[in-house]
Design an enzyme around this catalytic site. Structure first.
Site, PDB file in Angstrom:
ATOM      1  N   GLU A  51     -37.513  46.767 -30.251  1.00  0.00           N
ATOM      2  CA  GLU A  51     -37.183  45.437 -29.732  1.00  0.00           C
ATOM      3  C   GLU A  51     -38.190  44.405 -30.236  1.00  0.00           C
ATOM      4  OE1 GLU A  51     -34.329  44.801 -28.405  1.00  0.00           O
ATOM      5  OE2 GLU A  51     -33.868  46.936 -28.403  1.00  0.00           O
ATOM      6  N   TRP A  54     -37.109  43.661 -33.642  1.00  0.00           N
ATOM      7  CA  TRP A  54     -35.979  42.702 -33.644  1.00  0.00           C
ATOM      8  C   TRP A  54     -36.527  41.270 -33.566  1.00  0.00           C
ATOM      9  CZ3 TRP A  54     -31.008  42.649 -34.801  1.00  0.00           C
ATOM     10  CH2 TRP A  54     -30.267  43.826 -34.741  1.00  0.00           C
ATOM     11  N   TRP A  62     -13.231  27.785 -34.127  1.00  0.00           N
ATOM     12  CA  TRP A  62     -13.753  27.908 -32.760  1.00  0.00           C
ATOM     13  C   TRP A  62     -13.176  26.818 -31.856  1.00  0.00           C
ATOM     14  CZ3 TRP A  62     -15.993  32.326 -31.955  1.00  0.00           C
ATOM     15  CH2 TRP A  62     -16.794  32.931 -32.915  1.00  0.00           C
ATOM     16  N   ASN A 102     -31.185  41.347 -21.026  1.00  0.00           N
ATOM     17  CA  ASN A 102     -30.629  41.401 -22.386  1.00  0.00           C
ATOM     18  C   ASN A 102     -29.177  41.879 -22.420  1.00  0.00           C
ATOM     19  OD1 ASN A 102     -30.850  41.336 -25.355  1.00  0.00           O
ATOM     20  ND2 ASN A 102     -30.591  43.541 -25.143  1.00  0.00           N
ATOM     21  N   TRP A 146     -20.187  29.422 -30.760  1.00  0.00           N
ATOM     22  CA  TRP A 146     -21.469  29.994 -30.326  1.00  0.00           C
ATOM     23  C   TRP A 146     -22.551  28.928 -30.186  1.00  0.00           C
ATOM     24  CZ3 TRP A 146     -25.205  29.116 -34.016  1.00  0.00           C
ATOM     25  CH2 TRP A 146     -24.774  28.931 -35.336  1.00  0.00           C
ATOM     26  N   TRP A 195     -27.167  34.971 -30.422  1.00  0.00           N
ATOM     27  CA  TRP A 195     -25.841  34.329 -30.364  1.00  0.00           C
ATOM     28  C   TRP A 195     -25.015  34.637 -31.600  1.00  0.00           C
ATOM     29  CZ3 TRP A 195     -22.787  32.570 -26.736  1.00  0.00           C
ATOM     30  CH2 TRP A 195     -23.352  32.355 -25.489  1.00  0.00           C
TER      31      TRP A 195
HETATM   32  P1  FAD Z   1     -38.031  43.921 -23.443  1.00  0.00           P
HETATM   33  O1  FAD Z   1     -36.767  44.705 -23.476  1.00  0.00           O
HETATM   34  O2  FAD Z   1     -39.152  44.470 -22.650  1.00  0.00           O
HETATM   35  O3  FAD Z   1     -38.490  43.711 -24.961  1.00  0.00           O
HETATM   36  C1  FAD Z   1     -39.825  43.319 -25.302  1.00  0.00           C
HETATM   37  C2  FAD Z   1     -39.820  42.036 -26.097  1.00  0.00           C
HETATM   38  O4  FAD Z   1     -39.133  42.221 -27.329  1.00  0.00           O
HETATM   39  C3  FAD Z   1     -39.109  40.873 -25.419  1.00  0.00           C
HETATM   40  O5  FAD Z   1     -39.945  40.239 -24.479  1.00  0.00           O
HETATM   41  C4  FAD Z   1     -38.753  39.998 -26.603  1.00  0.00           C
HETATM   42  O6  FAD Z   1     -39.834  39.207 -27.014  1.00  0.00           O
HETATM   43  C5  FAD Z   1     -38.459  41.019 -27.688  1.00  0.00           C
HETATM   44  N1  FAD Z   1     -37.015  41.292 -27.745  1.00  0.00           N
HETATM   45  C6  FAD Z   1     -36.329  42.177 -26.984  1.00  0.00           C
HETATM   46  N2  FAD Z   1     -35.034  42.189 -27.348  1.00  0.00           N
HETATM   47  C7  FAD Z   1     -34.907  41.300 -28.352  1.00  0.00           C
HETATM   48  C8  FAD Z   1     -33.802  40.868 -29.147  1.00  0.00           C
HETATM   49  N3  FAD Z   1     -32.585  41.370 -29.010  1.00  0.00           N
HETATM   50  N4  FAD Z   1     -34.027  39.904 -30.070  1.00  0.00           N
HETATM   51  C9  FAD Z   1     -35.262  39.390 -30.256  1.00  0.00           C
HETATM   52  N5  FAD Z   1     -36.338  39.758 -29.532  1.00  0.00           N
HETATM   53  C10 FAD Z   1     -36.162  40.707 -28.593  1.00  0.00           C
HETATM   54  N6  FAD Z   1     -35.141  36.477 -26.340  1.00  0.00           N
HETATM   55  C11 FAD Z   1     -36.066  35.502 -26.213  1.00  0.00           C
HETATM   56  O7  FAD Z   1     -37.262  35.786 -26.143  1.00  0.00           O
HETATM   57  N7  FAD Z   1     -35.684  34.181 -26.163  1.00  0.00           N
HETATM   58  C12 FAD Z   1     -34.373  33.799 -26.239  1.00  0.00           C
HETATM   59  O8  FAD Z   1     -34.072  32.594 -26.209  1.00  0.00           O
HETATM   60  C13 FAD Z   1     -33.390  34.823 -26.338  1.00  0.00           C
HETATM   61  N8  FAD Z   1     -32.063  34.509 -26.367  1.00  0.00           N
HETATM   62  C14 FAD Z   1     -31.132  35.519 -26.487  1.00  0.00           C
HETATM   63  C15 FAD Z   1     -29.765  35.177 -26.567  1.00  0.00           C
HETATM   64  C16 FAD Z   1     -28.808  36.168 -26.704  1.00  0.00           C
HETATM   65  C17 FAD Z   1     -27.341  35.791 -26.787  1.00  0.00           C
HETATM   66  C18 FAD Z   1     -29.204  37.523 -26.772  1.00  0.00           C
HETATM   67  C19 FAD Z   1     -28.173  38.606 -26.914  1.00  0.00           C
HETATM   68  C20 FAD Z   1     -30.546  37.868 -26.710  1.00  0.00           C
HETATM   69  C21 FAD Z   1     -31.529  36.877 -26.577  1.00  0.00           C
HETATM   70  N9  FAD Z   1     -32.906  37.189 -26.501  1.00  0.00           N
HETATM   71  C22 FAD Z   1     -33.828  36.188 -26.389  1.00  0.00           C
HETATM   72  C23 FAD Z   1     -33.368  38.574 -26.664  1.00  0.00           C
HETATM   73  C24 FAD Z   1     -33.525  39.389 -25.379  1.00  0.00           C
HETATM   74  O9  FAD Z   1     -32.413  39.258 -24.569  1.00  0.00           O
HETATM   75  C25 FAD Z   1     -34.783  39.012 -24.565  1.00  0.00           C
HETATM   76  O10 FAD Z   1     -35.899  38.947 -25.417  1.00  0.00           O
HETATM   77  C26 FAD Z   1     -35.050  40.057 -23.494  1.00  0.00           C
HETATM   78  O11 FAD Z   1     -33.977  40.119 -22.603  1.00  0.00           O
HETATM   79  C27 FAD Z   1     -36.325  39.725 -22.760  1.00  0.00           C
HETATM   80  O12 FAD Z   1     -36.568  40.666 -21.749  1.00  0.00           O
HETATM   81  P2  FAD Z   1     -37.884  41.541 -21.749  1.00  0.00           P
HETATM   82  O13 FAD Z   1     -39.064  40.682 -22.001  1.00  0.00           O
HETATM   83  O14 FAD Z   1     -37.878  42.352 -20.497  1.00  0.00           O
HETATM   84  O15 FAD Z   1     -37.641  42.439 -23.024  1.00  0.00           O
END
Ligand code: FAD
Length: 469
Positions: free
Chosen positions: A274, A277, A306, A341, A359, A382
């Site tokens: 993650e 990512w 869209w 997420n 989107w 997105w």
């Molecule tokens: P954990 O699951 O503990 O992951 C650790 C860290 O990894 C997160 O804090 C984050 O920095 C990073 N991470 C995790 N998943 C992703 C991912 N899919 N893409 C990029 N980085 C990731 N994340 C944001 O930080 N800001 C946003 O504006 C954002 N918008 C999103 C919009 C959509 C439509 C989707 C599908 C995902 C988005 N995410 C975003 C990614 C992700 O949903 C969040 O980072 C995550 O839910 C944060 O929870 P956590 O800190 O407990 O993550």
């Protein structure tokens, strides 16, 4: 005088710009630029702004304790900044400016303009990588291109990290006697931050990180998709504001496991993925500037027809779609500024593939609500959901909001928390409650606004026509 410009890196620890500026003797000051007009143009959520300013307050006090004064410069938009900074540089006698690089187009242009203007004043600018583990541009294909999909990027990223290694830097030692700090609250710049869910401070971010690594990381693969469980780190607001660095996260993970996970199936690998990512989307944003300018990653998808239907969009925003998991997720976002997420994926898929709404509207709405709003991750998420992004999945992948709810909120704990109209609906009916509600003569919850089966076919057709016009 050296000046360290803080941006999305509001921390003393593991801050390359601050560390380099502190490596040499001489006078040192810090800077933060407040540009409310620009923040509004970028749809920054109020909760994100207030969280950031609360952290800035903590940082200002921390810097003052080290004998470093934090200056605040207020401009309405980035356009005014080169001139304002040149004036401040002149007044303070600045010779060198240190900052961690931005990755977004407007910010990169701003930094270019600042560099050029300060050069005229004889002020040198020094840029560092503070927002990624590996600097954008470091992880490329054999032919020097940016990867277009995640899996090969992640392999190359792990290899590059093995080659480069990295060290974590402590907060700098004091530069002089402690200085007084007038809090941003008493100077009227922000209001007190009393959000118990998201306390500010580097210590808090590190506490969360270590707690997650002690108690959550090994269960993460099994728990991370269930919004009713505390299965993820909840570090995203701290990473987005730079209260903790991604390197600190990787280093702590390695320390916890005794090694860095390298492949699928190894403990800790899913969580590390993650973080990769996060890197992927940031590296991509730098290589593909169009992503910061509302353009799809796959250019051919710009032709997709869209919808911009304001009525349907309002129902989605307000959690009135008639699909319990979607409504619960949107009401949670509206009330708290954060969303799990799995739910982000479900609601983004629903907006784009069930309502066929652009989107960009969803991306902007998320930005205006999220405490962790981050252009790279948000745009990446997105476009992934909409089928226009850097993704290997086929366009006919369309989430079914009902089965997603049944699978990831099986007891309905999350739905019942946010859709209180459904609090007493028995488990087997919760994600499709309409018949049960009708039988009880209750009409307080909206009917499903679309037939998912039909809407899915329309979405698939939109993409199929792109392939064969
Ligand atoms: P954990 O699951 O503990 O992951 C650790 C860290 O990894 C997160 O804090 C984050 O920095 C990073 N991470 C995790 N998943 C992703 C991912 N899919 N893409 C990029 N980085 C990731 N994340 C944001 O930080 N800001 C946003 O504006 C954002 N918008 C999103 C919009 C959509 C439509 C989707 C599908 C995902 C988005 N995410 C975003 C990614 C992700 O949903 C969040 O980072 C995550 O839910 C944060 O929870 P956590 O800190 O407990 O993550």
């Amino acid at each position: 005088m050296k000046l360290v410009w803080f941006r999305n890196d509001l921390r003393l620890r593991d801050n390359p710009a601050l560390r380099h500026a502190c490596a040499e003797p001489g006078e040192l000051a810090a800077l933060f630029v407040i540009s409310q007009g620009q923040w509004r143009q970028h749809h920054m959520a109020d909760i994100r702004r207030d969280f950031m300013l609360a952290q800035l307050d903590t940082l200002g006090a921390g810097l003052a304790a080290l004998g470093i004064r934090l200056h605040l410069l207020e401009v309405e938009t980035f356009a005014e900044l080169p001139e304002a900074l040149a004036r401040l540089g002149h007044d303070l006698g600045v010779t060198h400016l240190y900052a961690n690089q931005a990755i977004e187009v407007d910010e990169l242009r701003r930094d270019g303009a600042v560099s050029a203007r300060l050069a005229q004043e004889g002020i040198g600018c020094h840029w560092f990588n503070g927002c990624c583990v590996l600097p954008p541009g470091r992880v490329l294909t054999g032919s020097g291109e940016m990867f277009k999909v995640f899996t090969p990027f992640s392999r190359a990223w792990l290899k590059a990290l093995d080659e480069d290694g990295f060290v974590i830097h402590r907060a700098p030692p004091p530069r002089g006697k402690p200085l007084a700090w007038t809090s941003l609250v008493s100077s009227g710049l922000t209001k007190p931050w009393d959000n118990a869910h998201w306390p500010v401070g580097e210590e808090e971010a590190e506490r969360r990180l270590h707690l997650f690594l002690e108690q959550g990381v090994l269960d993460y693969p099994a728990a991370r998709d269930f919004p009713a469980l505390p299965g993820t780190s909840c570090l995203s607001p701290y990473l987005a504001a730079g209260i903790i660095s991604p390197r600190q996260c990787v280093a702590a993970l390695q320390q916890r496991l005794g090694h860095r996970p390298q492949a699928k199936g190894q403990p800790g690998y899913v969580w590390l993925s993650e973080l990769i990512w996060r890197e992927f989307y940031r590296h991509l944003l730098v290589k593909v500037p169009g992503l910061s300018m509302n353009l799809p990653f796959k250019p051919e998808t710009a032709a997709l027809p869209w919808s911009w239907d304001p009525v349907a969009f309002a129902a989605w925003r307000e959690g009135r779609t008639g699909f319990p998991i979607v409504d619960a997720a949107m009401r949670c976002l509206n009330a708290t500024g954060w969303m799990h997420n799995r739910l982000r994926m479900i609601v983004a898929s629903f907006l784009t593939k069930d309502l066929h709404i652009h989107w960009r509207l969803g991306e902007e709405y998320f930005m205006s609500k999220l405490i962790d709003g981050d252009l790279a991750a948000n745009n990446g998420g997105w476009q992934w959901a909409a089928g226009t992004g850097a993704d290997a999945a086929p366009y006919f992948r369309v989430f079914n909001p009902t089965t997603q709810g049944q699978r990831f909120d099986p007891q309905g704990e999350f739905v019942r928390t946010w859709v209180t109209e459904l609090i007493d609906v028995p488990e087997p009916y919760l994600h499709q409650p309409h018949e049960w509600l009708r039988a009880k003569g209750r009409d307080g919850y909206p009917a499903p606004m679309v037939d998912h089966g039909k809407a899915r076919l329309v979405a698939i057709d939109m993409f199929r026509h792109l392939e064969k016009p």
